[in-house]
Scaffold this active site. Structure first.
Site, PDB file in Angstrom:
ATOM      1  N   PHE A 130     -19.771 -12.272  26.405  1.00 47.20           N
ATOM      2  CA  PHE A 130     -19.329 -10.517  25.686  1.00 47.20           C
ATOM      3  C   PHE A 130     -18.460 -10.763  25.648  1.00 47.20           C
ATOM      4  O   PHE A 130     -17.719  -9.631  24.140  1.00 47.20           O
ATOM      5  CB  PHE A 130     -20.027  -9.709  26.549  1.00 47.20           C
ATOM      6  CG  PHE A 130     -21.537  -9.351  27.113  1.00 47.20           C
ATOM      7  CD1 PHE A 130     -22.006  -9.569  25.870  1.00 47.20           C
ATOM      8  CD2 PHE A 130     -21.601  -9.462  28.376  1.00 47.20           C
ATOM      9  CE1 PHE A 130     -22.903 -10.009  26.767  1.00 47.20           C
ATOM     10  CE2 PHE A 130     -22.822  -9.581  28.636  1.00 47.20           C
ATOM     11  CZ  PHE A 130     -23.680  -9.929  27.433  1.00 47.20           C
ATOM     12  N   HIS A 173       0.684  -1.082   0.195  1.00 40.57           N
ATOM     13  CA  HIS A 173       0.113  -0.594   0.088  1.00 40.57           C
ATOM     14  C   HIS A 173       1.218   1.384   0.067  1.00 40.57           C
ATOM     15  O   HIS A 173       1.012   1.885   0.785  1.00 40.57           O
ATOM     16  CB  HIS A 173      -0.835   0.189   1.256  1.00 40.57           C
ATOM     17  CG  HIS A 173      -2.086  -1.231   1.601  1.00 40.57           C
ATOM     18  ND1 HIS A 173      -1.368  -2.676   1.771  1.00 40.57           N
ATOM     19  CD2 HIS A 173      -2.912  -1.258   0.991  1.00 40.57           C
ATOM     20  CE1 HIS A 173      -1.767  -3.252   1.581  1.00 40.57           C
ATOM     21  NE2 HIS A 173      -2.974  -2.407   0.939  1.00 40.57           N
ATOM     22  N   SER A 230     -20.120  -9.372  38.714  1.00 44.63           N
ATOM     23  CA  SER A 230     -20.402 -10.417  38.393  1.00 44.63           C
ATOM     24  C   SER A 230     -19.772 -11.801  38.203  1.00 44.63           C
ATOM     25  O   SER A 230     -19.361 -12.915  38.591  1.00 44.63           O
ATOM     26  CB  SER A 230     -21.665 -10.856  36.920  1.00 44.63           C
ATOM     27  OG  SER A 230     -22.110 -10.014  37.709  1.00 44.63           O
ATOM     28  N   GLU A 290     -16.033  -3.903  25.146  1.00 44.00           N
ATOM     29  CA  GLU A 290     -15.647  -5.363  25.340  1.00 44.00           C
ATOM     30  C   GLU A 290     -14.198  -4.990  24.037  1.00 44.00           C
ATOM     31  O   GLU A 290     -13.170  -5.885  24.340  1.00 44.00           O
ATOM     32  CB  GLU A 290     -16.235  -6.193  25.252  1.00 44.00           C
ATOM     33  CG  GLU A 290     -17.034  -6.637  26.481  1.00 44.00           C
ATOM     34  CD  GLU A 290     -18.367  -5.904  25.895  1.00 44.00           C
ATOM     35  OE1 GLU A 290     -19.129  -4.812  25.146  1.00 44.00           O
ATOM     36  OE2 GLU A 290     -19.154  -5.885  27.235  1.00 44.00           O
ATOM     37  N   SER A 345      -0.928   4.585   0.793  1.00 43.01           N
ATOM     38  CA  SER A 345      -1.760   4.627   1.903  1.00 43.01           C
ATOM     39  C   SER A 345       0.105   5.320   3.345  1.00 43.01           C
ATOM     40  O   SER A 345      -0.749   5.987   4.010  1.00 43.01           O
ATOM     41  CB  SER A 345      -1.601   3.442   2.663  1.00 43.01           C
ATOM     42  OG  SER A 345      -2.927   3.295   1.779  1.00 43.01           O
ATOM     43  N   LYS A 359      -3.568  11.033  -0.260  1.00 45.85           N
ATOM     44  CA  LYS A 359      -2.386   9.637  -0.214  1.00 45.85           C
ATOM     45  C   LYS A 359      -2.179   9.922  -1.234  1.00 45.85           C
ATOM     46  O   LYS A 359      -2.045  10.272  -2.861  1.00 45.85           O
ATOM     47  CB  LYS A 359      -3.964   9.108  -0.842  1.00 45.85           C
ATOM     48  CG  LYS A 359      -3.679   7.108  -0.703  1.00 45.85           C
ATOM     49  CD  LYS A 359      -4.875   6.755  -0.248  1.00 45.85           C
ATOM     50  CE  LYS A 359      -4.980   4.876  -0.600  1.00 45.85           C
ATOM     51  NZ  LYS A 359      -6.138   4.366  -0.130  1.00 45.85           N
ATOM     52  N   GLY A 375      -3.349  -4.486  11.284  1.00 48.93           N
ATOM     53  CA  GLY A 375      -3.600  -4.577  10.072  1.00 48.93           C
ATOM     54  C   GLY A 375      -5.134  -5.058  10.017  1.00 48.93           C
ATOM     55  O   GLY A 375      -6.167  -4.882   9.242  1.00 48.93           O
TER      56      GLY A 375
END
Lengths: 608, 608
Positions: A382, A30, A336, A357, A33, A238, A115
Site C-alpha cells: 500500500f 505561471h 499487522s 496512505e 496563477s 486568474k 509542485g
C-alpha cells in the site's frame, strides 16, 4: 479603503509585478496563477502571519505551505518583500538560483517541496498535529488551488485535520476558475467548494479573494475557530490586475513577453512602491523538546522464530519509550505491522491515519519538519498508493522520515497479489537518495530500525509476514551500505545473495549444495540501497557467479541492484517473481515462483 | 415480512453460512466483513440486478464491482448460489482454485482485481461512462466498505461520477463501523457518510443495511435517479447474524474455528435451504460496437524536429478517427501531453479527468472492461500518483490499457524535480507483465502508439518534452521487444544504448568518438520491457562494453534492464540521474547529470 488595506493592496500589486517580471525574465512559469492569489498572500505575509524574517525555522512562528507550487514566484516575491530572502527574483528558474520553478527546501523557508498538486495540505496537517503535540502556538496556513482540490489526497488531509480537530490549521482555496487546459470542474461555484469542506468537518467561509477587508475578517474567524480547521474559499480571477490576462483562457503557465507586453501589464498594476514590515512573532516559546539518540537492544534467543514485522514493532516501542522525537503513524494496519506496540508505549505520539496512505506519508513529512522522526507503517503493497508523496518527500531534502512496509512478497500467501508488494523495492530504490533496508531476522530488524532512526532522508524498511529464525547475536551491528557474509570458505564456487525471507532459502540451499560438493557463499544483503558493492565485487572475483533471490519481481529489485553494482564483473542469475502470483500457501508460492531453496540450488548448479 | 423478503433473508443467511464455512476451511479470510454486507448482496444478486448467470461478459446486463475486496468469499458465495460459477466454495484461497483471497479476473465475473481498497468505484465509474457512450442499458453497482471511503481516490471517483452525471451507477457503502485495527473514522455516523456523498454531487439515502424492504426501496430510488449517481449508506453490523461476532472488535480478518465454533455460528443463522433464481436480463442489446485494427501512418520529413509527445497526440488523433474502440482520458494536461488532438477528433470519446490521476487510471481500467482501449495521459511524474491503481490494473489481467507519461526526465528543464519523472521507468518495469515503450523520434512515437493499441495488458509509453530530430523513415516498423541499431560496423569497440532524448546524445557521442578512432555501435532501446536481450548479447559479444544512458534515475531504469538482461556477459557503464536535480535549462541539466554526449564519450573511453 482603510489606509492599511490601501498599503496591502499596493503590496499585492507589487507581488504581481514581481511575478510578471521574474517569469518574463525566465521565459517560463505561471504568472497568472500567482496573480489570483496575490491578495491572499499579501494579507498573509504582511498582516495575518507572525514570523521573524531572520528565522526560517518557523519556531514560535506561523508557517506557510504553498500547496499550489506552480505559484512559486509569488512565494519568492513575498519572502523577498518580507526581507526573509535576498536572492535576486530575476534569477527565477536559473540553475544557479535556489528560486526554483516549484518550491523546494533549497530556500529554507520552504519546508516541503510542492509542485505535484494536492500534497501541501497533508504536510500542513502533519505540522499542525506536531505543533499541538508540542504545545507550540504557531499556526499553519496552506494555500491551495481550485484545480488541485480534485486530488483525492486533499480530502484525505481534510478528513484527517477535522478528525484530529486541528484548529491551528487554516486552508485557503484560490478559486480562480481556470486549470491548465481549461476551466476547473466547479469553475466559480464557490458553494460547491465550501459544501465539500463542511461535509469533511471543516468550518468554512466564502469570500472575494481580492477583497482585503474580507480576507482580514476571514483570517480572524479562522483564528477564533475552536475544534475545527478553517477553510477560506476565495473567489478570485486568474491573472487578476491585468486586463489582457484576467480570467482569460490560454494563459496558464505562460509568461508575458519582455518588452512592450510586460510594460503594458506592469503599467496596469499602478503604483508598487510600498514597503511593509511583517508582524512580529507573538507566541511564547514552547518548552524545548527533549531528544535522545535512538537506541535499541534486541533480546532474542538463537533459533527463536520471530517475524521481522513483529521485531519492528518491538524496536519501535523501545524508541517510543526512549526517544521523544520519534512519532508513529499507521493506516489502519497497526495490528499487522505491529506499530500498535508504539501506540501502547506512547499513545500521544501515535496517530491513526486510517486507510489513506497518501495523507499518512504527507502528514509524516509535515511532522518531520517539526523536528520529529516519523515512522509510517502499512502493508508494503500500500505504499504504492503514496508513491508520488514519497517522491516529493525525497525532493523535500533534508526531510527525514521512515516508512515501514510489512507483508512483502508472495510469502504472505493466501491473501493474493493485491496484498503482496512485488514492486516496492523497485519503487523505493528509484527514489533518489532513499535508503532501502530489508531485515531477515528479528535482531537485524531491530538494528535496522535503530539505523533508520539515525539515517537522514527517506528510509524504507521492508518486513515480512512469516516467522523467521533468529540468525544473529543480539549485539551484532549493522551499517548503512553493509552486508553480512553468513557462509564462506576459501573454496566457494558460487555466491548466493538474499534478503528477508529468501536469505533463509539461500541458507537452506547452501546446506543442500554442500554435500553435493558445491561450496556456496551466502550474503545477507540487508542494505539494498546503498548496496555493499565492495563485498559483492569480492564475491564476484572469488566465485564463479552470483545467484540473487528475492521475494519481489525481478525488475528493479535486488537482482538488478547486484547486477548494476557489478557492472558486468560476474555472471548473475536473478531469481524473483516473474508472473502474477495468486492465492496459495507461502511455501507453495515461493516454490512455484522459483524463489525457494530448490530453485536456488538449480541456479547455483547452472553457474558452477 | 413479505414472502419474497423472507426468502431473501434466508438467502442472506445462506451466504453468511458459506462465508463462515469457506473461511473456516481456508483457515484465513474475512468472514465478518462478508456478513455485514450479506443482505445487500443477496438483495442485489437475487432481486435487483438483471444478468444471465451463463454469460459473465456483462453485456446487456447489470454488473457488480466488489470494491471491498476482502469480502471475496461473499462474492464467490453469491455467484455460486446464482449458478454463475460451479467451483467448490471450500477451495477458497487454495492455489488450485480461482477463488482467491481477494477477487481477481481468474473468475471471469470479476472484471477488475480489488483488494487494495478504494479503487472499485473508479472502475465502476469508468464502466458506467463507457456504457452510456455505447447506449448500453446495464447498470453498474459498486459495494464499498466504510473503512475504505477514507481513501481519497473514492472521492475522486465520486466527483467524476457526479460531474459526468452517471446515473447508471449505484454505490453502496457498507457502514459496519469496524476497520481492521479498530473502529473507523466515523463509526456508525451514517449522516457523515451521506453528507459527504451529497457534497460530492450524489443523490444519497441512509438505510438499515439489514432491512430488505429498505434495501428494495433504496435500489428503486437509485434506478429512478436522473442525472446523478446514487449512493446508499447502509448501516450494518460486522459479523451480523452470529452473536459472538456481531459488532465485536478483534474479529477482522479472522475465521471461526472449524468444529464447535463453526457449528455454533451456523446454528445461529437458522434455516439456509433456500434456492433462488436470478432476475433475467432486461435490456435490449445495444448496437454492436464497430472495431477496427489500430493503424497509423507517420508523415514526417527526415531531419524534421518534432517532440515525441506531439507525435503521440498526432497518432492518437489518427486512432480517434479510425478506431471506434479507442477512448482517451487525461488529467488536465491535454494541451501538454497533446491528447487534446484526440479530443478534437473524437470529443465524445475523450474524457477530462481533471487533476485526479488515481481515478483517471481506475476509470480507464473500467472502460477497458467495456471493450474499449483507453489511452490515459498525463505528465510521467504524475503517474506515480496512480501507482497502486496501475499495479492493480496489471493484476486485472487481461485488462488492456495504455498509459502515456509525457515530460519525462531532467530535459524538461526549468519546472524542477517535481515535474520530472525520474522514477517512472523503474515503477513501470516493476509492474508484472507490463510493456514499457520509449520513442526517440516522431516516427517511432507514432508507431509505438499503434503497437500499444495492439498489445494486450498494461502498456506504458514515455514521451519527452523537447523537440527531437526525426530519425526514421515513415515506413519503419517497430516490434515488441525489439530495438534499432542505428550505427554499427564490423570493428565496433563499444556499444551505446539510449532511448528517448538520450539516444540523440548517444548519436552525438558516436560522432565525437569516430574521429578519435573509436567505433561505437548505437542502439535505440525503444522497447524497454520486454527488452531485446538478443541484440544486447550480440553487442556484448562484439564490443568491449556497453554504455547505457537514460534521462531517469540509474536504479531500475534502462541501465539495470540492460545489466540484468546481460547477466554479467559484458561490462556495463550506467549513466543516469544520481542526485536530485533542480531547475535549469535542459541542456545544462543533462550535462550536470552526466547524461549528455560528453559524459557518454567519457564512459565509452573508460571501456575501450
Amino acid at each position: 479603503m482603510p489606509v492599511e488595506d490601501a498599503a496591502l493592496f499596493e503590496m499585492a500589486q507589487k507581488l504581481r509585478r514581481h511575478c510578471l517580471e521574474s517569469t518574463a525574465e525566465a521565459g517560463s512559469g505561471h504568472p497568472t496563477s500567482c496573480m489570483s492569489a496575490a491578495d491572499v498572500v499579501a494579507a498573509l505575509f504582511f498582516q495575518e502571519m507572525r514570523f521573524d524574517p531572520g528565522d526560517p525555522s518557523g519556531k514560535d512562528a506561523d508557517v506557510f505551505v504553498l500547496s499550489k507550487g506552480h505559484a512559486a514566484p509569488l512565494l519568492w516575491a513575498a519572502l523577498k518583500e518580507a526581507r526573509a530572502i535576498d536572492h535576486d527574483l530575476a534569477t527565477l528558474r536559473r540553475f544557479d538560483s535556489p528560486l526554483e520553478g516549484h518550491p523546494t527546501p533549497r530556500v529554507p523557508w520552504v519546508r516541503v517541496a510542492t509542485g505535484s498538486l494536492g500534497q501541501g495540505l497533508s504536510a500542513a496537517a502533519g505540522m499542525a498535529w506536531a505543533r499541538r503535540l508540542d504545545k507550540s502556538g504557531g499556526r499553519v496556513y496552506c494555500l491551495l488551488g481550485d484545480g488541485e482540490v480534485a486530488e483525492g489526497a486533499v480530502w484525505e488531509a481534510a478528513q484527517f485535520a477535522s478528525f484530529y480537530r486541528l484548529d491551528n490549521l487554516c486552508a485557503i482555496v484560490d478559486v480562480n476558475r481556470l486549470g491548465q487546459s481549461g476551466p476547473t470542474m466547479y469553475g466559480h461555484d464557490t458553494g460547491a467548494h465550501e459544501a465539500r469542506l463542511r461535509a469533511f468537518g471543516w468550518e468554512a467561509v466564502t469570500i472575494d479573494g481580492h477583497d482585503l477587508a474580507q480576507l482580514r475578517v476571514a483570517f480572524e474567524r479562522a483564528r477564533a475557530s475552536a475544534g475545527r480547521p478553517f477553510g477560506i474559499v476565495a473567489r478570485t480571477l486568474k491573472g487578476k490586475g491585468v486586463s489582457f490576462l484576467e480570467d482569460k483562457e490560454g494563459w496558464h503557465g505562460k509568461p508575458v513577453k519582455k518588452g512592450d507586453e510586460l510594460a503594458r501589464a506592469v503599467a496596469e498594476l499602478g503604483p508598487t512602491a510600498v514597503d511593509l514590515p511583517v508582524q512580529p512573532r507573538r507566541y511564547s516559546s514552547p518548552t524545548p523538546q527533549r531528544r535522545s539518540e535512538p537506541r535499541v537492544q534486541p533480546r532474542y534467543e538463537p533459533g527463536q522464530e520471530v517475524a521481522t514485522r513483529e521485531a519492528y514493532g518491538t524496536a519501535l516501542a523501545e524508541l517510543a519509550r526512549s526517544c521523544p522525537q520519534v512519532v508513529a503513524i499507521d493506516g489502519d494496519t497497526k495490528n499487522s505491522t505491529f506499530s500498535e506496540r508504539f501506540k501502547d508505549a506512547a499513545p500521544e505520539r501515535f496517530v491513526e491515519a486510517y486507510i489513506a496512505e497518501q495523507n499518512m506519508v504527507g502528514a509524516a513529512l509535515g511532522m518531520s519538519t517539526e523536528d520529529k522522526i516519523p515512522f509510517a507503517s502499512t502493508f508494503a503493497a500500500f505504499f504504492t498508493r503514496a508513491y508520488d508523496f514519497i517522491r516529493m518527500a525525497a525532493y523535500s531534502r533534508p526531510a527525514h522520515l521512515v516508512l515501514c512496509g510489512s507483508h512483502a512478497g508472495v510469502s504472505i500467501g493466501e491473501d493474493g497479489p493485491s496484498q503482496m508488494a512485488l514492486e516496492d523495492l523497485a519503487m523505493m530504490r528509484a527514489v533518489l537518495g532513499a535508503t532501502v533496508l530489508y531485515p531477515s531476522d528479528a535482531v537485524s530488524a531491530e538494528r535496522l530500525v535503530e539505523l533508520a532512526a539515525r539515517t537522514p532522508g527517506i528510509v524504507y524498511i521492508r518486513t515480512s509476514r512469516p516467522k523467521a529464525r533468529v540468525l544473529y547475536a543480539n549485539d551484532e551491528t549493522f551499517a548503512l551500505g553493509g552486508s553480512k557474509t553468513l557462509r564462506s570458505s576459501a573454496r566457494d564456487q558460487v555466491t548466493l545473495v538474499g534478503a528477508g525471507i529468501t536469505l533463509h532459502e539461500a541458507l537452506a540451499a547452501h546446506d543442500i549444495l554442500a554435500p553435493q560438493g558445491i561450496a556456496a557463499r551466502v550474503i545477507d544483503l540487508y542494505s539494498v540501497e546503498p548496496v555493499d558493492a565492495e563485498t559483492l565485487r569480492r564475491a564476484a572475483a572469488e566465485t564463479r557467479g552470483i545467484v540473487t533471490v528475492e521475494d519481489h519481481g525481478v525488475n528493479g529489485g535486488i537482482g538488478e541492484a547486484v547486477a548494476g553494482a557489478l557492472g558486468g564483473r560476474a555472471r548473475v542469475e536473478m531469481l524473483g517473481v516473474r508472473e502474477i502470483p495468486r492465492s496459495g500457501k507461502p511455501a507453495e508460492l515461493m516454490k512455484v515462483c522459483g524463489i525457494s531453496a530448490e530453485s536456488i540450488v538449480a541456479a547455483a548448479r547452472r553457474l558452477v
